[in-house]
Design a protein around this motif. Structure first.
Motif, PDB file in Angstrom:
ATOM      1  N   ALA A   1     -26.016  51.857  -1.418  1.00  0.00           N
ATOM      2  CA  ALA A   1     -26.040  52.918  -0.414  1.00  0.00           C
ATOM      3  C   ALA A   1     -24.606  53.303  -0.059  1.00  0.00           C
ATOM      4  CB  ALA A   1     -26.802  52.471   0.825  1.00  0.00           C
ATOM      5  N   TYR A   2     -24.222  54.525  -0.384  1.00  0.00           N
ATOM      6  CA  TYR A   2     -22.886  55.030  -0.083  1.00  0.00           C
ATOM      7  C   TYR A   2     -22.964  55.913   1.163  1.00  0.00           C
ATOM      8  CZ  TYR A   2     -21.985  53.728  -4.970  1.00  0.00           C
ATOM      9  OH  TYR A   2     -21.866  53.048  -6.149  1.00  0.00           O
ATOM     10  N   ARG A   3     -21.934  55.818   1.994  1.00  0.00           N
ATOM     11  CA  ARG A   3     -21.928  56.597   3.232  1.00  0.00           C
ATOM     12  C   ARG A   3     -20.497  56.971   3.593  1.00  0.00           C
ATOM     13  NH1 ARG A   3     -21.640  55.450   8.931  1.00  0.00           N
ATOM     14  NH2 ARG A   3     -22.992  56.827  10.149  1.00  0.00           N
ATOM     15  N   VAL A   4     -20.251  58.260   3.802  1.00  0.00           N
ATOM     16  CA  VAL A   4     -18.961  58.757   4.268  1.00  0.00           C
ATOM     17  C   VAL A   4     -19.242  59.700   5.434  1.00  0.00           C
ATOM     18  CG1 VAL A   4     -16.860  60.014   3.698  1.00  0.00           C
ATOM     19  CG2 VAL A   4     -17.955  58.594   1.964  1.00  0.00           C
ATOM     20  N   VAL A   5     -18.669  59.406   6.602  1.00  0.00           N
ATOM     21  CA  VAL A   5     -18.935  60.197   7.805  1.00  0.00           C
ATOM     22  C   VAL A   5     -17.627  60.441   8.540  1.00  0.00           C
ATOM     23  CG1 VAL A   5     -20.131  60.282  10.022  1.00  0.00           C
ATOM     24  CG2 VAL A   5     -21.272  59.273   8.042  1.00  0.00           C
ATOM     25  N   ALA A   6     -17.434  61.682   8.972  1.00  0.00           N
ATOM     26  CA  ALA A   6     -16.285  62.049   9.809  1.00  0.00           C
ATOM     27  C   ALA A   6     -16.809  62.642  11.107  1.00  0.00           C
ATOM     28  CB  ALA A   6     -15.395  63.054   9.085  1.00  0.00           C
ATOM     29  N   GLU A   7     -16.282  62.145  12.234  1.00  0.00           N
ATOM     30  CA  GLU A   7     -16.724  62.615  13.545  1.00  0.00           C
ATOM     31  C   GLU A   7     -15.508  63.017  14.381  1.00  0.00           C
ATOM     32  OE1 GLU A   7     -20.661  60.153  14.669  1.00  0.00           O
ATOM     33  OE2 GLU A   7     -18.824  58.961  14.669  1.00  0.00           O
ATOM     34  N   LEU A   8     -15.721  64.010  15.226  1.00  0.00           N
ATOM     35  CA  LEU A   8     -14.674  64.482  16.132  1.00  0.00           C
ATOM     36  C   LEU A   8     -15.287  64.627  17.522  1.00  0.00           C
ATOM     37  CD1 LEU A   8     -11.708  65.477  16.299  1.00  0.00           C
ATOM     38  CD2 LEU A   8     -12.600  67.804  15.953  1.00  0.00           C
ATOM     39  N   HIS A   9     -14.677  63.978  18.522  1.00  0.00           N
ATOM     40  CA  HIS A   9     -15.182  63.999  19.883  1.00  0.00           C
ATOM     41  C   HIS A   9     -14.072  64.450  20.828  1.00  0.00           C
ATOM     42  CE1 HIS A   9     -18.214  61.342  18.123  1.00  0.00           C
ATOM     43  NE2 HIS A   9     -17.224  60.536  17.753  1.00  0.00           N
ATOM     44  N   GLY A  10     -14.460  65.212  21.800  1.00  0.00           N
ATOM     45  CA  GLY A  10     -13.468  65.634  22.771  1.00  0.00           C
ATOM     46  C   GLY A  10     -14.059  66.566  23.806  1.00  0.00           C
TER      47      GLY A  10
END
Length: 947
Positions: A427-436
């Motif tokens: 299982a491959y997983r790449v996640v980018a998140e931006l919070h503000g």
């Protein structure tokens, strides 16, 4: 004491009456004022599973259970799957890796409220994961929880309420949100190992993590986590003599003897540990001396008919396993960075690998070889003409054949390589998140891609045409006991493989802010849009003979959604929440799902809460894409080719096609593009109590009703038949001859999935927590969780069937059964360097009835697997007894660097109760509910070092 409490084991009941409990939910004190702590300082607002609006009060209107990393470690288990499968809300339809014979073998899934694993949404950090490429029972997509990492989990939040208004499809029964660590500083190494005291199952678990930077002081944190877990198998031969749960011989209880190698009325020529020859022209009669039909090879384990008739050829299959060999390798890299103006970026990349070896038993000499059903994407399922072999025989002059006629070979093929299916899931997983925050809006944006690559390899598969040709060669035929050429072995025993993939890519943008002042605080509004796309490619694994006839599924779908929610503290003691979501699926159409909830807190020690929501589940590629699956649907005689039906004495009228008198019927299911989404309505109502500081309790009623459930449609009354081919036909004198009937044998009965059933389940959950300060004696924390199902009603064809406390519905997820009650009691004591944790997991009894399968009483209930074929199930087996598993963990913290721990699961070596109606394990016990009993006492010790 109430009647319900009387059925709880005495040790728990005494604690219940004493009031020493704990809450199942991670509740902060209800007395907290929203947005400020007791000193008036601003409190951190966090996102709780079930809502995208950040809040200060962790006790939401929806029931949420939280399992922390400490709870997981103190459980004594070393995998996320084991932890989740023990929660009290898990029910019928859950899937275990121990079910080696399922369509989705190698995977593991959870089923909240018993509504199947495709009604429970699994998230990681609030985001979807690509499902396991193989569907449960060939149709239900689910996320494999066996390859979720253990050591890098910060907590698991379990929302026990319908949540489609926030999350969309698949959240009808609830949500499991696995939250990974965001801040890890320093280096830690841990190693532990264990084994079952009864033998087998050795486990090794090693972890390494290294983190740099601290979010609070350095403005960033980066870490990597590496985890390795290896589990050896436990075989049934390791547990011989432990009780009826692992016995195949029920004759001493008036039932059938299904032990291997034993002559019975249903099987006059059993498979033994060594091969022998049968004369096809000598009829065999139950209870008679049939020795004239048998010929044994000299020097074999089963060397005479007298030995067989006396039971001396009985054996236990050395390949069958209680739990399989597994291996997990998990790698996670994380970077969290504080940006300007309070913004934060979070990146995570991971590879979670899970390998499982599933033994398939002996390679036996087949008695016949039917026309091959080929199933390939884009081509209608079809039978390949000319592939049938009427009978697998050795010629009259074959060495050791005394009959003077072609003879049947029975038993295992000597020197055959091991038959295993090995699954390797990555299982491959790449996640980018931006919070503000921008213009007073809390903004969350995310992009992600997840993929599950599943490699399956089947070793030692039998190429039947090649074996038949080699046995019947005029010179140098394949030898039963002599050495055979490498070319023969490579041609007859083949390795085949398949490669399946499942992908999911998503993009989400959400925002929330205060839009008005209400008497109780800020009116919070949240809005968001998102899209995800799934693609599935799961071709069928080819047979060793080169033909492809397994299940396959292909398809892709895109969902586009928009949602809105609000949190309205209309009074200081009254909060009203609401949400609505719109989803458009490219294949399944559109759904709009609303939700409304409230929490009323008239005093600091008492609150009332409730929810009402709609939910849905969109059909998956295995249901409305391009797929097909086949499976056995029982056996019967063919009214055309065997008009007189099955005869135990084998004396059929001339021309009868003998194999058609006990035909193994196949159902072939293809997809239905006209399927509608399943729809649900769920409601909860509960109270929260905190009479004294440190003691909090919750009681929640729940009801979930699902309609338009997607099920396999009825089999067509008109079967698809093979072309007429030469077959073994009765000669009218008890023997057989080769003939070609005017019509072909039954190939399969076609079917497609339909929206047909509905299910309604009602129940209650009770949870309580209490913390004791014992002064010089340390601190004591107690927790108790209890789930009771009032009813579980499934409606099929307009007829309602009550299944709570029964074995139904059968045929779903290894026939997991539907006990009414599950309870868990946790006790945790800390003092100085010591910490001791204990848990008791209790599952109530249930009966053998399953009205959906026509089993309305005990006599019917025991006939499912032919264990008590006459319906005379003893009273002792009419009800599957309750099961109590007791676990204990001890931690000793030597100093700031070193920690030692030891744990024991199933401390008292409790055996599983007998269940003669289940089928997943091949033995009379329920592998989905009682596997811990089959494993037995398991001891694990380890050490952790931090620097």
């Amino acid at each position: 004491m109430s009647r319900n409490l009387k059925v709880i084991p005495l040790a728990i009941a005494q604690l219940v009456t004493a009031g020493a409990f704990s809450a199942t939910f991670a509740a902060t004190a209800m007395a907290q004022q929203q947005g400020a702590d007791a000193g008036g300082q601003p409190m951190e607002r966090v996102e709780i599973t079930g809502s995208f609006i950040r809040r200060a009060d962790a006790e939401t209107p929806s029931p949420v259970q939280v399992i922390t990393a400490v709870d997981m470690k103190n459980s004594g288990y070393t995998s996320v799957a084991e932890v989740l499968q023990h929660i009290t809300a898990n029910g019928a339809g859950n899937l275990s890796q121990t079910f080696s014979g399922g369509f989705a073998a190698g995977g593991s899934g959870i089923s909240l409220r018993g509504l199947n694993n495709n009604a429970t949404l699994i998230l990681i950090d609030g985001h979807r994961m690509a499902p396991y490429p193989l569907a449960d029972d060939g149709s239900r997509s689910f996320v494999d929880i066996s390859n979720i990492p253990f050591d890098t989990v910060e907590r698991i939040e379990i929302l026990k309420d319908g949540a489609s208004a926030v999350y969309g499809s698949d959240a009808m029964a609830g949500v499991v949100n696995v939250i990974l660590k965001k801040n890890l500083v320093g280096t830690s190494i841990s190693a532990e190992g264990g084994r079952a005291t009864e033998g087998g199952g050795e486990t090794t678990h090693v972890t390494f993590a290294h983190g740099m930077g601290d979010l609070a002081t350095d403005g960033y944190n980066a870490y990597i986590g590496l985890e390795y877990r290896h589990q050896d198998p436990i075989k049934y031969t390791d547990r011989l003599g432990r009780g009826d749960w692992q016995s195949l011989d029920m004759s001493r209880h008036g039932g059938a003897n299904k032990a291997l190698g034993v002559i019975t009325a249903q099987n006059t020529a059993p498979l033994t540990l060594s091969p022998y020859l049968l004369n096809p022209n000598v009829p065999r009669t139950s209870g008679a001396d049939n020795s004239a039909a048998f010929a044994f090879f000299p020097g074999t384990a089963c060397g005479s008919y007298a030995q067989m008739a006396s039971g001396g050829c009985a054996y236990d299959d050395p390949y069958k396993e209680i739990q399989p060999k597994t291996e997990n390798i998990n790698l996670l890299a994380s970077l969290t960075k504080q940006l300007a103006n309070g913004w934060q970026a979070d990146f995570k990349a991971s590879l979670f690998q899970s390998q499982v070896r599933l033994p398939q038993g002996f390679s036996n000499f087949p008695s016949s070889y039917g026309t091959q059903l080929e199933m390939l994407s884009g081509v209608p399922p079809h039978y390949v003409a000319g592939t049938a072999i009427p009978a697998i025989r050795v010629p009259a002059n074959y060495p050791g054949n005394p009959f003077g006629v072609p003879a049947i070979l029975r038993g295992p093929i000597p020197n055959a390589p091991a038959r295993n299916i090995t699954t390797d899931s990555k299982a491959y997983r790449v996640v980018a998140e931006l919070h503000g925050t921008a213009a007073e809006w809390d903004i969350d944006a995310s992009l992600g891609y997840t993929r599950n690559n599943l490699s399956r390899q089947s070793t030692g598969g039998l190429n039947v045409p090649a074996l038949n040709a080699a046995l019947n060669r005029a010179s140098n035929p394949y030898s039963v006991y002599g050495k055979n050429t490498d070319a023969d072995m490579a041609n007859i025993f083949r390795t085949v493989s398949s490669y399946d993939t499942s992908e999911l890519a998503f993009a989400e943008l959400r925002g929330s802010r205060a839009v008005a002042k209400l008497p109780g605080g800020d009116l919070m509004l949240g809005v968001g849009v998102g899209s995800f796309r799934t693609e599935l490619s799961a071709p069928a694994m080819p047979n060793p003979d080169g033909y492809t006839n397994g299940a396959y599924a292909f398809g892709s779908e895109t969902d586009t959604s928009a949602y809105m929610e609000f949190v309205a503290p209309v009074l200081k003691n009254l909060e009203i929440d609401g949400a609505v979501r719109y989803d458009h699926y490219s294949l399944a159409g559109s759904s709009t799902t609303p939700k409304v909830a409230f929490k009323y807190t008239p005093s600091d020690s008492f609150a009332v809460r409730g929810t009402l929501s709609r939910g849905f589940r969109a059909p998956g590629p295995a249901e409305n894409g391009n797929s097909a699956s086949s499976g056995g649907v029982g056996s019967a005689s063919d009214a055309v080719l065997c008009p007189g039906g099955y005869r135990a004495d084998g004396k059929y009228p001339k021309g009868t096609v003998i194999a058609s008198c006990n035909e193994s019927l196949i159902g072939l299911t293809t997809t239905n593009p006209d399927l509608k989404p399943e729809e649900s309505t769920s409601a909860t109502f509960g109270i929260i109590l905190e009479p004294v500081k440190g003691w909090s309790s919750t009681v929640d009623l729940y009801q979930i009703k699902v309609k338009d459930q997607i099920v396999g449609g009825p089999l067509s009354g008109t079967p698809v038949r093979n072309a007429p081919e030469p077959s073994d036909c009765a000669d009218g004198n008890g023997g057989s001859t080769i003939c070609t009937p005017s019509i072909g044998r039954i190939a399969y009965y076609p079917a497609t999935p339909i929206n047909a059933n509905s299910t309604r389940t009602r129940g209650i959950e009770f949870g309580t927590r209490y913390r004791f300060n014992l002064g010089d004696y340390g601190r004591l924390k107690t927790e108790f969780q209890y789930t009771h199902a009032f009813s579980y009603v499934m409606t099929i064809g307009g007829v309602a069937y009550q299944l709570a406390g029964s074995h139904g519905p059968a045929g779903i997820g290894a026939d997991t059964a539907n006990p009414k009650d599950r309870a868990q009691f946790d006790l945790n004591w800390e003092k100085g360097k010591w910490e001791v944790a204990g848990s008791m997991h209790w599952i109530s009894s249930y009966d053998l009835t399953d009205p959906t399968s026509g089993q309305f009483n005990c006599a019917d209930g025991g006939t499912m697997n032919g264990v008590f074929p006459t319906g005379n199930t003893p009273d002792y087996f009419c009800r599957v007894h309750s099961f109590l598993e007791t676990d204990m963990t001890v931690n000793y913290k030597l100093d700031k660097q070193w920690t030692f721990h030891a744990s024991v699961t199933n401390l008292f070596n409790k055996q599983p109760p007998v269940d003669v109606s289940t089928y997943g394990s091949g033995r009379p016990y329920n592998l989905s509910l009682h596997s811990a009993g089959a494993v037995g006492r398991f001891v694990n010790v380890g050490v952790a070092y931090k620097f």
